[in-house]
Design an enzyme around this catalytic site. Structure first.
Site, PDB file in Angstrom:
ATOM      1  NE  ARG A 148      -4.061  -1.930   0.390  1.00 51.17           N
ATOM      2  CZ  ARG A 148      -4.109  -3.235   0.100  1.00 51.17           C
ATOM      3  NH1 ARG A 148      -3.089  -3.813  -0.498  1.00 51.17           N
ATOM      4  NH2 ARG A 148      -5.190  -3.930   0.367  1.00 51.17           N
TER       5      ARG A 148
ATOM      6  CB  SER B  37      -8.655  -2.084   4.270  1.00 56.89           C
ATOM      7  OG  SER B  37      -8.850  -3.371   3.776  1.00 56.89           O
TER       8      SER B  37
ATOM      9  CD  GLU C  72      -5.733   0.762   2.325  1.00 55.86           C
ATOM     10  OE1 GLU C  72      -5.552   1.372   1.254  1.00 55.86           O
ATOM     11  OE2 GLU C  72      -6.585  -0.110   2.478  1.00 55.86           O
TER      12      GLU C  72
HETATM   13  N1  EPU Z   1      -9.892 -11.528  10.407  1.00 51.52           N
HETATM   14  C1  EPU Z   1     -10.619 -11.694  11.566  1.00 51.52           C
HETATM   15  N2  EPU Z   1     -11.658 -10.850  11.790  1.00 51.52           N
HETATM   16  C2  EPU Z   1     -11.996  -9.870  10.918  1.00 51.52           C
HETATM   17  C3  EPU Z   1     -11.251  -9.689   9.744  1.00 51.52           C
HETATM   18  C4  EPU Z   1     -10.190 -10.542   9.521  1.00 51.52           C
HETATM   19  O1  EPU Z   1     -10.339 -12.578  12.384  1.00 51.52           O
HETATM   20  O2  EPU Z   1     -12.964  -9.165  11.198  1.00 51.52           O
HETATM   21  C5  EPU Z   1      -8.798 -12.461  10.121  1.00 51.52           C
HETATM   22  C6  EPU Z   1      -9.188 -13.389   8.969  1.00 51.52           C
HETATM   23  O3  EPU Z   1      -9.853 -14.535   9.415  1.00 51.52           O
HETATM   24  C7  EPU Z   1      -7.845 -13.718   8.364  1.00 51.52           C
HETATM   25  C8  EPU Z   1      -7.043 -12.463   8.598  1.00 51.52           C
HETATM   26  O4  EPU Z   1      -7.679 -11.746   9.644  1.00 51.52           O
HETATM   27  O5  EPU Z   1      -7.240 -14.784   9.066  1.00 51.52           O
HETATM   28  C9  EPU Z   1      -6.929 -11.586   7.348  1.00 51.52           C
HETATM   29  O6  EPU Z   1      -8.237 -11.256   6.912  1.00 51.52           O
HETATM   30  P1  EPU Z   1      -8.630 -11.156   5.354  1.00 51.52           P
HETATM   31  O7  EPU Z   1      -8.145 -12.339   4.641  1.00 51.52           O
HETATM   32  O8  EPU Z   1     -10.074 -10.829   5.299  1.00 51.52           O
HETATM   33  O9  EPU Z   1      -7.774  -9.973   4.804  1.00 51.52           O
HETATM   34  P2  EPU Z   1      -7.323  -8.612   5.438  1.00 51.52           P
HETATM   35  O10 EPU Z   1      -5.917  -8.658   5.880  1.00 51.52           O
HETATM   36  O11 EPU Z   1      -8.305  -8.265   6.486  1.00 51.52           O
HETATM   37  C10 EPU Z   1      -6.479  -7.590   3.168  1.00 51.52           C
HETATM   38  C11 EPU Z   1      -6.628  -6.297   2.406  1.00 51.52           C
HETATM   39  C12 EPU Z   1      -7.963  -6.248   1.684  1.00 51.52           C
HETATM   40  C13 EPU Z   1      -8.027  -7.431   0.740  1.00 51.52           C
HETATM   41  C14 EPU Z   1      -7.886  -8.720   1.571  1.00 51.52           C
HETATM   42  C15 EPU Z   1      -7.856  -9.948   0.718  1.00 51.52           C
HETATM   43  C16 EPU Z   1      -5.357  -4.635   3.644  1.00 51.52           C
HETATM   44  C17 EPU Z   1      -5.403  -3.436   4.517  1.00 51.52           C
HETATM   45  N3  EPU Z   1      -6.526  -5.161   3.312  1.00 51.52           N
HETATM   46  O12 EPU Z   1      -7.486  -7.610   4.200  1.00 51.52           O
HETATM   47  O13 EPU Z   1      -7.974  -5.050   0.905  1.00 51.52           O
HETATM   48  O14 EPU Z   1      -9.255  -7.451   0.028  1.00 51.52           O
HETATM   49  O15 EPU Z   1      -6.619  -8.673   2.294  1.00 51.52           O
HETATM   50  O16 EPU Z   1      -6.640 -10.046   0.080  1.00 51.52           O
HETATM   51  O17 EPU Z   1      -4.267  -5.072   3.282  1.00 51.52           O
HETATM   52  C18 EPU Z   1      -8.667  -2.788   0.834  1.00 51.52           C
HETATM   53  O18 EPU Z   1      -7.477  -2.484   0.761  1.00 51.52           O
HETATM   54  O19 EPU Z   1      -9.578  -1.908   0.831  1.00 51.52           O
HETATM   55  C19 EPU Z   1      -9.046  -4.186   0.967  1.00 51.52           C
HETATM   56  C20 EPU Z   1     -10.299  -4.559   1.151  1.00 51.52           C
END
Ligand code: EPU
Length: 337
Positions: free
Chosen positions: A163, A235, A333
């Site tokens: 990012r 995010s 972000e």
């Molecule tokens: N998790 C939780 N609770 C939650 C959310 C997440 O326990 O409420 C856990 C999930 O179970 C998982 C881990 O946290 O083990 C990561 O969650 P997830 O795979 O949903 O991805 P993220 O890290 O929360 C990032 C990006 C998203 C992108 C997803 C999928 C960032 C800031 N966000 O989210 O990007 O869609 O990975 O690759 O890096 C965005 O930038 O607007 C965005 C949506």
């Protein structure tokens, strides 16, 4: 064509749906119009806004907002292994992904359904499901009002990171991105390692470009709120990157804590959504703002009436709750203006 709007409400131009006034918005179709725009229509500060998907306005905007509308996709080179395209900054990102998938070109499919315009993609190096825009970007074209010149910057000089890019730092407020060049592959190259993506793709019959795109769209729709219905900016926070020792200490206490390798081998990326969730904040709301009930990383305008100031006050509470429980600072972000 150049179109100028003065003193208008921008609630329909930012995905959070906050009601603020903009003094002046200038929209343009052709890059050649920029010179005239800067000579004759801008006499103070300015900023660029694409789809308004990653921005939170906390006050009325006095600077002139510049909005590129050029949506052209031009094939620059084509050979047996790939196609290079040049895309106008104003094209909706997901229309580009669909264009590539339709033509059997690999590279963008994991970035399906990310809201925003093509010109914003290099700024924060948009990423999802194990892919980032930088994996396909070869050049970024921009206009510099200071020198009244167009510049092309090769991807290796864009300082892309998680990012991150040069456009958030030394080039911030100095250039207008007008087009982005991508190299897409004709060779099958599915990236299915992220979470339950592989399973979702298998359910649809295997790793074709179309199946990957559909699987990603389905996962995103199930987790992320649709900005057309509930104001949000995806995010709201970045996943924090911490020292290895910090992650190890937390893992001793929370063995199931999600964690990922970071670009720096001495560091580890944690999941901000998980940290917020562990604080019991998922689905929590106050006034007009809340934490989304299916993804704690996303803040939402629950009633459609939230002001930017209210969102930011709520975000600060989320940050301080996480800091108290885990001693970890999570950064926003979203760009806050
Ligand atoms: N998790 C939780 N609770 C939650 C959310 C997440 O326990 O409420 C856990 C999930 O179970 C998982 C881990 O946290 O083990 C990561 O969650 P997830 O795979 O949903 O991805 P993220 O890290 O929360 C990032 C990006 C998203 C992108 C997803 C999928 C960032 C800031 N966000 O989210 O990007 O869609 O990975 O690759 O890096 C965005 O930038 O607007 C965005 C949506």
């Amino acid at each position: 064509m150049v179109q100028i709007f003065e003193n208008i409400d921008i609630s329909s131009r930012n995905s959070f749906g906050v009601h603020q006034q903009a003094a002046k918005i200038i929209e343009f179709d052709n890059n050649a119009e920029l010179s005239d725009i800067f000579r004759n229509h801008i006499d103070g500060q300015w900023l660029v806004m694409g789809g308004g998907n990653n921005i939170l306005f906390t006050k009325d905007i006095e600077q002139t907002i510049i909005h590129p509308r050029n949506c052209d996709i031009t094939i620059v080179a084509d050979d047996s292994i790939g196609t290079t395209i040049r895309v106008g900054a104003g094209l909706e990102w997901d229309e580009l992904v669909e264009w590539a998938v339709e033509r059997n070109l690999w590279g963008l499919e994991n970035l399906s359904l990310i809201p925003g315009k093509v010109g914003a993609a290099p700024v924060q190096n948009i990423g999802a499901y194990g892919a980032e825009a930088k994996d396909c970007i070869t050049n970024v074209e921009m206009y510099s009002p200071q020198s009244d010149n167009f510049i092309t910057l090769a991807a290796e000089h864009c300082s892309f990171g998680y990012r991150e890019s040069v456009f958030k730092h030394s080039l911030k407020g100095r250039v207008i991105i007008t087009a982005v060049e991508f190299r897409l592959s004709k060779i099958e190259s599915p990236k299915l390692n992220y979470g339950d993506l592989c399973q979702e793709v298998e359910k649809r019959g295997g790793a074709t470009l179309r199946n990957i795109r559909e699987a990603i769209c389905a996962i995103r729709r199930s987790k992320l709120p649709d900005p057309a219905q509930t104001g949000n900016a995806g995010s709201f926070f970045k996943n924090p990157i911490v020292e290895r020792a910090v992650a190890e200490a937390l893992l001793a206490q929370y063995p199931n804590m999600p964690h990922y390798p970071a670009a720096d081998p001495e560091k580890v990326k944690l999941a901000a959504g998980w940290l917020i969730d562990q604080c019991g904040l998922k689905g929590y709301s106050e006034g007009n703002v809340g934490v989304h009930s299916r993804q704690a990383l996303v803040l939402i305008n629950t009633t459609g009436k939230a002001s930017g100031a209210e969102v930011i006050a709520f975000a600060r509470k989320v940050q301080s709750t996480v800091a108290e429980k885990f001693s970890i600072e999570i950064d926003t972000e979203v760009n806050i203006l």
